[in-house]
Design an enzyme around this catalytic site. Structure first.
Site, PDB file in Angstrom:
ATOM      1  N   CYS A 140       0.670  -1.238  -0.545  1.00  0.00           N
ATOM      2  CA  CYS A 140       0.362  -0.142   0.284  1.00  0.00           C
ATOM      3  C   CYS A 140       0.715   1.115   0.277  1.00  0.00           C
ATOM      4  CB  CYS A 140      -0.743   0.307   0.935  1.00  0.00           C
ATOM      5  SG  CYS A 140      -0.435  -0.570   3.065  1.00  0.00           S
ATOM      6  N   HIS A 220      -2.645   5.192   6.253  1.00  0.00           N
ATOM      7  CA  HIS A 220      -1.536   5.571   6.782  1.00  0.00           C
ATOM      8  C   HIS A 220      -1.067   7.060   6.904  1.00  0.00           C
ATOM      9  CE1 HIS A 220      -0.030   1.741   7.130  1.00  0.00           C
ATOM     10  NE2 HIS A 220      -0.477   1.236   5.543  1.00  0.00           N
TER      11      HIS A 220
HETATM   12  P1  NAD Z   1      -5.925 -11.124   6.110  1.00  0.00           P
HETATM   13  O1  NAD Z   1      -5.189 -11.746   7.000  1.00  0.00           O
HETATM   14  O2  NAD Z   1      -6.486  -9.556   6.581  1.00  0.00           O
HETATM   15  O3  NAD Z   1      -6.123 -11.551   4.949  1.00  0.00           O
HETATM   16  C1  NAD Z   1      -5.390 -13.140   4.875  1.00  0.00           C
HETATM   17  C2  NAD Z   1      -6.714 -13.701   4.203  1.00  0.00           C
HETATM   18  O4  NAD Z   1      -5.757 -15.349   3.736  1.00  0.00           O
HETATM   19  C3  NAD Z   1      -7.000 -14.954   5.368  1.00  0.00           C
HETATM   20  O5  NAD Z   1      -8.297 -14.729   5.216  1.00  0.00           O
HETATM   21  C4  NAD Z   1      -6.314 -16.421   6.497  1.00  0.00           C
HETATM   22  O6  NAD Z   1      -7.789 -16.617   6.679  1.00  0.00           O
HETATM   23  C5  NAD Z   1      -6.118 -16.755   4.509  1.00  0.00           C
HETATM   24  N1  NAD Z   1      -4.927 -17.422   4.798  1.00  0.00           N
HETATM   25  C6  NAD Z   1      -4.228 -17.493   5.364  1.00  0.00           C
HETATM   26  N2  NAD Z   1      -2.998 -19.362   5.459  1.00  0.00           N
HETATM   27  C7  NAD Z   1      -3.966 -19.337   4.058  1.00  0.00           C
HETATM   28  C8  NAD Z   1      -3.728 -19.869   3.328  1.00  0.00           C
HETATM   29  N3  NAD Z   1      -2.668 -21.017   3.459  1.00  0.00           N
HETATM   30  N4  NAD Z   1      -4.448 -20.838   1.899  1.00  0.00           N
HETATM   31  C9  NAD Z   1      -5.849 -19.822   1.415  1.00  0.00           C
HETATM   32  N5  NAD Z   1      -5.849 -18.198   2.286  1.00  0.00           N
HETATM   33  C10 NAD Z   1      -4.884 -19.005   3.599  1.00  0.00           C
HETATM   34  O7  NAD Z   1      -4.352 -10.463   5.289  1.00  0.00           O
HETATM   35  P2  NAD Z   1      -3.977  -9.151   4.307  1.00  0.00           P
HETATM   36  O8  NAD Z   1      -4.582  -7.862   5.438  1.00  0.00           O
HETATM   37  O9  NAD Z   1      -5.179  -8.982   3.724  1.00  0.00           O
HETATM   38  O10 NAD Z   1      -2.978  -9.535   3.966  1.00  0.00           O
HETATM   39  C11 NAD Z   1      -2.508 -10.131   2.207  1.00  0.00           C
HETATM   40  C12 NAD Z   1      -1.457  -9.453   1.810  1.00  0.00           C
HETATM   41  O11 NAD Z   1      -1.812  -8.537   1.130  1.00  0.00           O
HETATM   42  C13 NAD Z   1      -0.123  -9.273   2.577  1.00  0.00           C
HETATM   43  O12 NAD Z   1       1.057  -9.896   1.600  1.00  0.00           O
HETATM   44  C14 NAD Z   1      -0.454  -7.957   2.832  1.00  0.00           C
HETATM   45  O13 NAD Z   1       0.942  -7.208   2.952  1.00  0.00           O
HETATM   46  C15 NAD Z   1      -1.163  -7.495   1.659  1.00  0.00           C
HETATM   47  N6  NAD Z   1      -1.104  -5.827   1.630  1.00  0.00           N
HETATM   48  C16 NAD Z   1      -1.912  -5.772   2.856  1.00  0.00           C
HETATM   49  C17 NAD Z   1      -2.721  -4.362   3.115  1.00  0.00           C
HETATM   50  C18 NAD Z   1      -2.967  -3.799   4.394  1.00  0.00           C
HETATM   51  O14 NAD Z   1      -3.099  -2.794   4.846  1.00  0.00           O
HETATM   52  N7  NAD Z   1      -4.017  -4.862   4.655  1.00  0.00           N
HETATM   53  C19 NAD Z   1      -2.203  -3.826   2.327  1.00  0.00           C
HETATM   54  C20 NAD Z   1      -1.086  -3.491   1.277  1.00  0.00           C
HETATM   55  C21 NAD Z   1      -0.882  -5.009   1.096  1.00  0.00           C
END
Ligand code: NAD
Length: 337
Positions: A140, A220
């Site tokens: 992000c 942020h």
């Molecule tokens: P999150 O925890 O909200 O979502 C992840 C999902 O994946 C959850 O529903 C979890 O149950 C599921 N999961 C866990 N293990 C799994 C598996 N083996 N197979 C399939 N699903 C599985 O996380 P998020 O915030 O969505 O982050 C995901 C990615 O995006 C990360 O790399 C993070 O760094 C990136 N990201 C997050 C944000 C943010 O602010 N939340 C912003 C940009 C990028």
């Protein structure tokens, strides 16, 4: 039609799934979940085929009365592209599965850059992802910085960017994150990982970044100083930014003083989940001192990478050039506040 599967249906995955479902040239093959929690119920309510991310856990879905369309390998097999939105580190373990089915995969910013062939930002390096098998949509913060720095570099040249990132402690749903009552230099050492991450998009750009974490969940905020190679007026820079579809210049008259009012504004505008896909720049903060540009921008961490994932799908499948893809994505989502 590009058939897209989403593996990992959390904060990012559910938003990308909704965005895929809105594209005229894409269809959602389904989403994979590890457990039948509230997000699984939401997927079912939305009519998205639900696949079990972990085969052994299929009975848990049955017990919860949720019908599964199959297991994640079936989802990967039927998808032209998989968007992996699993937690940091987990996606790396999924790479061999995507390779086995010869399905191109997009990963998120939490993964290491060396996991993939190319790191991606639609405004920064769209064409670099053409035909790639493994692409990382940068985080992000890096997305927000890339969108801002691309026009500056093209129009004025960047001598050096210096950014302090005041980062939210966690997302609203992340009850275990913090701090809850502190202001942390994070990391204490320089640079924070954001500068080197921007260099995965713009390898030659000189950038130093410092990070902090604060007790907030909404957005942020970046305090930006960019030394330019030329000396435009603040008004010229503002006009240049106004041409960028994913930069929203917050007009002074709206009296938006921070992330709280920005989120209210987005909710009032009818945005899904109050999402703000655009960088939000306080217009009156844009200032020039000599050839130093200063400004403040806020980044909605949960949603600014969503349009970038959609563009990355078209980039890897070579279905559109950057201009076409960005315009289709913007129009279908309603980007432009
Ligand atoms: P999150 O925890 O909200 O979502 C992840 C999902 O994946 C959850 O529903 C979890 O149950 C599921 N999961 C866990 N293990 C799994 C598996 N083996 N197979 C399939 N699903 C599985 O996380 P998020 O915030 O969505 O982050 C995901 C990615 O995006 C990360 O790399 C993070 O760094 C990136 N990201 C997050 C944000 C943010 O602010 N939340 C912003 C940009 C990028």
């Amino acid at each position: 039609m590009i058939t897209v599967g989403i593996n990992g249906y959390g904060t990012i995955g559910k938003r990308v799934a909704d965005a895929v479902a809105q594209q005229p040239d894409m269809e959602l093959a389904g989403v994979a979940k590890t457990r039948p929690n509230f997000e699984a119920e939401a997927a079912v309510r939305n009519g998205y085929p639900l696949f079990a991310a972990i085969e052994d856990r299929m009975p848990l879905f049955e017990e919860a009365g949720i019908d599964l369309a199959g297991s994640v390998t079936e989802l990967v097999e039927k998808s032209d592209v998989v968007v992996d939105a699993c937690p940091s580190g987990v996606a790396a373990q999924n790479k061999s599965m995507y390779e086995e089915y010869d399905t191109p995969a997009l990963y998120q910013g939490g993964e290491d850059a060396d996991l993939v062939d190319v790191s991606f930002n639609a405004r920064g390096n769209y064409s670099a992802a053409a035909g790639a098998s493994h692409v990382r949509v940068v985080s992000c913060n890096t997305t927000g910085l890339s969108r801002l720095l691309a026009p500056l570099q093209e129009q004025y040249g960047v001598e050096k960017a210096r950014i302090t990132l005041v980062r939210r402690g966690g997302d609203p749903g992340q009850t275990s994150r913090g701090p809850i009552n502190d202001i942390l230099p994070n990391p204490v050492t320089l640079p924070s990982h954001h500068g080197p991450d921007v260099n995965t998009i713009f390898p030659d750009l000189a950038i130093d970044t410092l990070g902090m974490k604060v007790p907030a969940t909404l957005m942020h905020t970046h305090s930006v100083n960019v030394t330019l190679e030329s000396t435009p007026t603040a008004e010229e820079v503002r006009d240049r930014f106004a041409e960028e579809s994913r930069l929203f210049l917050i007009p002074e008259r709206l009296a938006i003083d921070g992330a709280g009012k920005l989120k209210e504004f987005a909710h009032d505008a009818g945005r899904p989940r109050g999402d703000i896909w655009e960088n939000c720049l306080w217009e009156e903060s844009i200032s020039m001192e000599g050839n130093d540009l200063y400004l403040f921008q806020a980044i909605h961490q949960e949603s600014d990478v969503v349009p970038e994932n959609i563009d990355a799908i078209r980039a890897v499948t070579e279905q559109a050039d950057a201009r076409e893809s960005i315009s289709t994505t913007n129009e279908s989502l309603g980007i432009g506040l």
